[in-house]
Design an enzyme around this catalytic site. Structure first.
Site, PDB file in Angstrom:
ATOM      1  N   HIS A  37       1.170  -0.968   0.037  1.00  0.00           N
ATOM      2  CA  HIS A  37       0.198  -0.001   0.071  1.00  0.00           C
ATOM      3  C   HIS A  37       1.267   1.349  -0.038  1.00  0.00           C
ATOM      4  O   HIS A  37       1.621   1.834   1.155  1.00  0.00           O
ATOM      5  CB  HIS A  37      -0.916  -0.213   1.046  1.00  0.00           C
ATOM      6  N   HIS A 271      -3.987   2.871  -3.909  1.00  0.00           N
ATOM      7  CA  HIS A 271      -4.677   2.921  -2.148  1.00  0.00           C
ATOM      8  C   HIS A 271      -3.410   1.537  -1.551  1.00  0.00           C
ATOM      9  O   HIS A 271      -3.050   1.569  -0.982  1.00  0.00           O
ATOM     10  CB  HIS A 271      -6.080   2.711  -1.968  1.00  0.00           C
ATOM     11  N   GLU A 418     -17.682  -5.480  23.993  1.00  0.00           N
ATOM     12  CA  GLU A 418     -16.225  -6.401  24.743  1.00  0.00           C
ATOM     13  C   GLU A 418     -15.002  -6.500  23.277  1.00  0.00           C
ATOM     14  O   GLU A 418     -13.820  -6.677  23.514  1.00  0.00           O
ATOM     15  CB  GLU A 418     -17.059  -8.003  24.175  1.00  0.00           C
ATOM     16  N   HIS A 480     -27.987 -17.122  24.307  1.00  0.00           N
ATOM     17  CA  HIS A 480     -26.704 -16.478  25.217  1.00  0.00           C
ATOM     18  C   HIS A 480     -26.271 -18.148  25.176  1.00  0.00           C
ATOM     19  O   HIS A 480     -25.161 -18.055  26.402  1.00  0.00           O
ATOM     20  CB  HIS A 480     -27.458 -16.582  26.170  1.00  0.00           C
TER      21      HIS A 480
END
Length: 669
Positions: A37, A271, A418, A480
């Site tokens: 890149h 890019h 999380e 869950h």
């Protein structure tokens, strides 16, 4: 560190030469590799020249100097920018290493890797995670500052600078951690947004039209902007930050991707692909660069040699200041040394064995009892949870919470973040003075999995406490209830997955996690479990082995039952029922497959080898992976489906995890 506005002409001239040198080294290395890149390195060349040539405090001879400024490249695809800067700054990264960009076993891999390249502060590449690592480093440094700085001796005052791209700030993880940084008011963190408005797939406006600066103001950041291709503009914005920063800073750094390339600058063509031989030639002509490949002007070499000498002197002066602090604060100095060494006491097993647990007790609550002892024994242990500390039992109750502008505590409330939590924990580890643990429900390990993966790849010592480990958490239901998660984590290299069966094995699990220098996942129950007499054995005869015989058969074995976690006590009950039928049964507890695989062959053979009759695995998760122990003809008592919303006993009956159900299945096989 104050800049002169406008910047001194002599300094500006050499930094401009440095910027073009960064451009040339970068696009030529990418071209030589025919992979990489070039766009970010070319667009951010002035910024790199300013940071490494003027602003940042570092010692290339000692990349781990504790009071260095940290530079984290979150947009890791632009790695050649960082490698070019590190080479010029005098780090142990040769020009030959630059030429070997993206080659086998080189010190210049495609994305920056922690421990592979001197000066690389974090493994980055998956976008946004570097922002979390940098914020974790900044938080760790604030913790250390508040713990060790005295009014007359400010021994720690480093900054953490993070360069992120448009893509980093679109990824959700950067939003999670930036919100936390703003909440905690981290006044040592600077986020530079390479706002070139180009993504790999096209222009940014095809997928985003938000006001990023407004979002960061809402987080609580001071927001600034600058022209990233103009050294005066960069200096005007950044020169005051060290002395005057009062909260985290966001800087919109407007650059032209691929700057200098006549035909690709400002487009997505710059890019993710090499410029191409023809474009390299015209780019050199446009920038006034010599035809010689990987050319570095002598004036640039001399400038950085002089700067390197000054940086070495800077650390030497700091060492004198630090020595004075040590003499005046011997108790603090001793704790500083303990945190640097992060040594586990040799008598820790003996200490943990003194804990008296209720019987029965859940895995999560047994772990909480262990944590209360570890907190006092290990001053470098810091914990946190994603809004579940009361449920996953991760709180060290003797220590306060870390809060806004208050970093004296040892507990971190990460909020419902999380993924962000796991990236910040990796950053805390990167301070080299903190051993972090984090907690959440096991099913939510999916949210943080990519951060866990990078921790495993990089060798970060982070401990993950995952609770509510199976369908037996009950009424919350299949959303869950983890079923495939054990198999998924066991597939990850460098990760130790430990699922203890009772309080004794929980103690062993923590000992294993503390002594293993890579990530460990502790997988713990919500429900109470009986503490088995058979697990009361020394660490190196039980959990430390990864697997061991819990119950030995008498005579030729008819059944060998393998189990982990809550199913070990079930296996013991099944064994007792089989013996009433005249069968001879072995029970093997396998809390950590990875540790077991590391044992000597003779030991493994004594536990799982030979003719053991009918081999049976009992685990409340998918059967995938168990064939290594039970073979093709083995019986897997498993859950190869999603769970159910019901009380635990009803689920056990429905899914066949009862003594009678297993006994009937085995005797009818």
């Amino acid at each position: 560190m104050q800049g002169i506005l406008p910047m001194e002409s002599e300094l500006k001239e050499i930094l401009e030469k440095t910027a073009n040198t960064i451009r040339q080294l970068s696009f030529e290395a990418v071209q030589k590799a025919n992979s990489g890149h070039p766009g970010l390195p070319m667009g951010c060349a002035e910024l790199g020249a300013y940071l490494y040539g003027h602003l940042l405090r570092y010692n290339p001879n000692n990349p781990d100097w504790i009071n260095r400024d940290r530079m984290v490249l979150s947009a890791g695809h632009g790695s050649m920018w960082l490698y070019s800067c590190l080479h010029l700054a005098g780090f142990d990264l040769s020009l030959e290493d630059i030429k070997n960009f993206r080659q086998l076993h080189s010190k210049t891999p495609g994305h920056p890797e922690y421990h592979e390249t001197p000066g690389v502060e974090a493994t980055t590449g998956p976008l946004g995670q570097g922002v979390g690592n940098a914020i974790g480093q900044a938080l760790g440094l604030k913790i250390l500052e508040q713990k060790f700085n005295e009014e007359e001796h400010q021994i720690l005052d480093a900054k953490v600078v993070c360069l992120a791209g448009d893509g980093c700030l679109m990824e959700g993880v950067s939003n999670e951690v930036s919100s936390l940084a703003g909440h905690l008011c981290l006044d040592n963190f600077v986020l530079i947004h390479d706002a070139n408005k180009i993504t790999l797939d096209g222009t940014l406006d095809q997928s985003s039209s938000e006001d990023v600066a407004a979002r960061y103001r809402a987080y609580g950041f001071e927001t600034l902007k600058m022209d990233g291709n103009d050294l005066d503009s960069i200096d005007q914005v950044m020169s005051h930050i060290r002395e005057n920063q009062t909260r985290p800073v966001y800087i919109a750094c407007h650059t032209v991707i691929g700057k200098g390339s006549p035909n690709k600058a400002g487009t997505s063509k710059a890019h993710g692909s090499p410029l191409g031989p023809d474009e390299v030639k015209v780019t050199k002509e446009a920038l006034g660069l010599p035809e010689e490949e990987f050319y570095i002007p002598e004036s640039v070499k001399a400038f950085f040699k002089e700067r390197q000498e000054k940086q070495v002197t800077l650390e030497e002066e700091w060492k004198k200041h630090f020595k004075t602090w040590q003499g005046g604060h011997p108790d603090l100095a001793k704790e500083f040394e303990l945190m640097q060494e992060r040594t586990i006491p040799t008598n820790l097993e003996e200490t943990l064995n003194k804990i008296e647990f209720p019987n029965p007790i859940s895995g999560r609550k047994a772990s909480q009892e262990v944590l209360q002892v570890l907190g006092s024994e290990l001053p470098f242990l810091y914990g946190g949870s994603a809004d579940l500390s009361g449920s996953d039992c991760t709180m060290m109750k003797s220590y306060p919470l870390i809060a806004q502008n208050d970093f004296k505590g040892r507990n971190i409330k990460y909020g419902i973040r999380e993924f962000g939590m796991a990236t910040v924990a990796s950053g805390l580890f990167q301070t080299h003075m903190i051993l972090p643990y984090v907690g959440t429900f096991f099913t939510f390990s999916d949210y943080l999995r990519n951060a866990l993966r990078l921790a495993c790849l990089s060798g970060y010592h982070v401990i993950y406490q995952f609770t509510h480990d199976s369908v037996f958490l009950g009424e919350d239901g299949p959303t869950h209830q983890p079923v495939e998660h054990l198999a998924a984590l066991r597939a990850m290299p460098n990760l130790h997955v430990i699922r203890p069966c009772d309080a004794n094995e929980v103690k062993g699990a923590w000992l294993a996690a503390l002594n293993y220098p890579y990530p460990t996942a502790l997988v713990l129950t919500r429900q109470n479990l009986p503490t088995l007499n058979e697990t009361a054995r020394p660490f190196n005869e039980g959990v430390g082995r990864g697997g061991y015989i819990l119950k030995k058969e008498s005579g030729k074995c008819d059944y060998c039952l393998f189990a982990t976690g809550s199913e070990v006590s079930l296996a013991m009950d099944v064994a007792a029922a089989l013996e009433k039928q005249g069968k001879r049964v072995r029970v093997v507890s396998l809390p950590c497959w990875e540790l077991f695989s590391l044992q000597e062959e003779s030991y493994k053979e004594s536990v799982v080898g030979g003719d053991l009759g009918q081999r049976v695995s009992i685990e409340a998760g998918v059967s995938f992976g168990w064939s290594r122990f039970i073979g093709e003809k083995g019986i897997a008592i498993a859950i190869d489906e999603f769970g159910l919303s019901a009380p635990m006993s009803d689920i056990a009956n429905e899914l066949g995890f009862t003594v009678d159900a297993i006994l009937n299945r085995l005797l009818s096989a």
